[in-house]
Design an enzyme around this catalytic site. Structure first.
Site, mmCIF file in Angstrom:
data_model
loop_
_atom_site.group_PDB
_atom_site.id
_atom_site.type_symbol
_atom_site.label_atom_id
_atom_site.label_comp_id
_atom_site.label_asym_id
_atom_site.label_seq_id
_atom_site.Cartn_x
_atom_site.Cartn_y
_atom_site.Cartn_z
ATOM 1 N N HIS A 17 -2.071 -2.603 -0.079
ATOM 2 C CA HIS A 17 -1.912 -3.471 1.100
ATOM 3 C C HIS A 17 -1.749 -2.622 2.368
ATOM 4 C CE1 HIS A 17 -0.120 -6.489 -1.960
ATOM 5 N NE2 HIS A 17 -1.306 -6.949 -1.610
ATOM 6 N N LYS A 41 5.488 -21.655 -5.454
ATOM 7 C CA LYS A 41 5.392 -20.344 -6.100
ATOM 8 C C LYS A 41 6.596 -19.522 -5.698
ATOM 9 C CE LYS A 41 1.796 -17.061 -5.966
ATOM 10 N NZ LYS A 41 0.493 -16.684 -5.411
ATOM 11 N N ARG A 90 -10.833 -5.808 -4.417
ATOM 12 C CA ARG A 90 -10.769 -4.717 -5.386
ATOM 13 C C ARG A 90 -11.912 -4.739 -6.387
ATOM 14 N NH1 ARG A 90 -4.801 -6.410 -6.784
ATOM 15 N NH2 ARG A 90 -5.881 -8.318 -6.177
ATOM 16 N N SER A 127 0.144 -6.329 -7.192
ATOM 17 C CA SER A 127 1.566 -6.670 -7.138
ATOM 18 C C SER A 127 2.073 -7.045 -8.526
ATOM 19 C CB SER A 127 1.785 -7.838 -6.174
ATOM 20 O OG SER A 127 1.412 -7.462 -4.885
HETATM 21 P P1 ADP Z 1 -2.626 -13.396 -2.414
HETATM 22 O O1 ADP Z 1 -1.664 -14.052 -3.356
HETATM 23 O O2 ADP Z 1 -2.818 -14.148 -1.130
HETATM 24 O O3 ADP Z 1 -3.938 -12.963 -3.021
HETATM 25 P P2 ADP Z 1 -1.777 -10.607 -2.483
HETATM 26 O O4 ADP Z 1 -0.508 -10.078 -1.921
HETATM 27 O O5 ADP Z 1 -1.989 -10.505 -3.937
HETATM 28 O O6 ADP Z 1 -1.856 -12.097 -1.936
HETATM 29 O O7 ADP Z 1 -3.002 -9.887 -1.767
HETATM 30 C C1 ADP Z 1 -3.232 -9.985 -0.390
HETATM 31 C C2 ADP Z 1 -4.615 -9.406 -0.083
HETATM 32 O O8 ADP Z 1 -4.618 -8.009 -0.375
HETATM 33 C C3 ADP Z 1 -5.744 -10.017 -0.919
HETATM 34 O O9 ADP Z 1 -6.916 -10.084 -0.129
HETATM 35 C C4 ADP Z 1 -5.930 -9.000 -2.028
HETATM 36 O O10 ADP Z 1 -7.249 -9.027 -2.545
HETATM 37 C C5 ADP Z 1 -5.665 -7.706 -1.279
HETATM 38 N N1 ADP Z 1 -5.193 -6.635 -2.142
HETATM 39 C C6 ADP Z 1 -4.263 -6.685 -3.114
HETATM 40 N N2 ADP Z 1 -4.100 -5.483 -3.701
HETATM 41 C C7 ADP Z 1 -4.970 -4.642 -3.071
HETATM 42 C C8 ADP Z 1 -5.302 -3.243 -3.224
HETATM 43 N N3 ADP Z 1 -4.721 -2.506 -4.162
HETATM 44 N N4 ADP Z 1 -6.233 -2.727 -2.398
HETATM 45 C C9 ADP Z 1 -6.845 -3.498 -1.481
HETATM 46 N N5 ADP Z 1 -6.591 -4.814 -1.284
HETATM 47 C C10 ADP Z 1 -5.665 -5.383 -2.071
#
Ligand code: ADP
Length: 150
Positions: A17, A41, A90, A127
């Site tokens: 992130h 959630k 990803r 995450s």
């Molecule tokens: P959500 O529940 O809205 O998907 P996340 O916190 O899981 O929220 O992810 C937020 C954004 O960051 C999403 O677009 C996700 O694809 C992207 N993301 C998550 N992990 C990574 C990573 N390791 N590298 C790049 N982008 C990521």
């Protein structure tokens, strides 16, 4: 000034992130990280603690702000007058999901989504993996931005 929202759950906020935020700052003047608070959630990390922890990561970057938001991203975008969203991709699973979301946000609020591909070294960071690691007493620090604790 060009601004974009970077919405997500960030439960926790990983190096993946952080990398998206830093790269988005090459495209936009300001990035607003939006921690989504979905009432259906329950996050593992208390949203207020998460807000503080993410703010700490970007304490020296005035172009990044962090917000909590309980509604639709499109509503927030309208409220603050922003027309761009940044998200990360990803793999193909993310791609399908993000394409859908981008289509919906364009239709309901005219928002354009800018997708950045994950840096290969961070493409396996999620995450949920980090939460799992912590649950089994593993050390999550290699996956987290410097100074970020959860
Ligand atoms: P959500 O529940 O809205 O998907 P996340 O916190 O899981 O929220 O992810 C937020 C954004 O960051 C999403 O677009 C996700 O694809 C992207 N993301 C998550 N992990 C990574 C990573 N390791 N590298 C790049 N982008 C990521």
């Amino acid at each position: 000034m060009s601004k974009a929202l970077f919405p997500g759950s960030f439960d926790p906020f990983t190096k993946g992130h952080e990398d998206i935020v830093l790269r988005a700052l090459e495209i936009f003047d300001e990035i607003i990280i939006v921690i989504g608070c979905n009432p259906n959630k329950k996050p593992e990390i208390d949203p207020v603690n998460n807000l503080k922890a993410i703010r700490k990561v970007f304490a020296n970057e005035p172009r990044v702000t962090v917000k909590l938001w309980a509604g639709l991203t499109a509503e927030l975008a309208k409220e603050v007058g922003i027309t761009n969203i940044v998200r990360g991709v990803r793999d193909v699973k993310d791609f399908e999901y993000e394409r859908n979301l981008a289509d919906i946000n364009r239709q309901i609020a005219g928002l354009e989504t800018v997708l950045l591909f994950a840096r290969p070294e961070y493409a396996c960071y999620s995450s949920s993996n980090v939460r799992e690691l912590k649950r089994f007493k593993g050390d999550p620090t290699p996956f987290l931005p410097e100074g970020y604790k959860f």
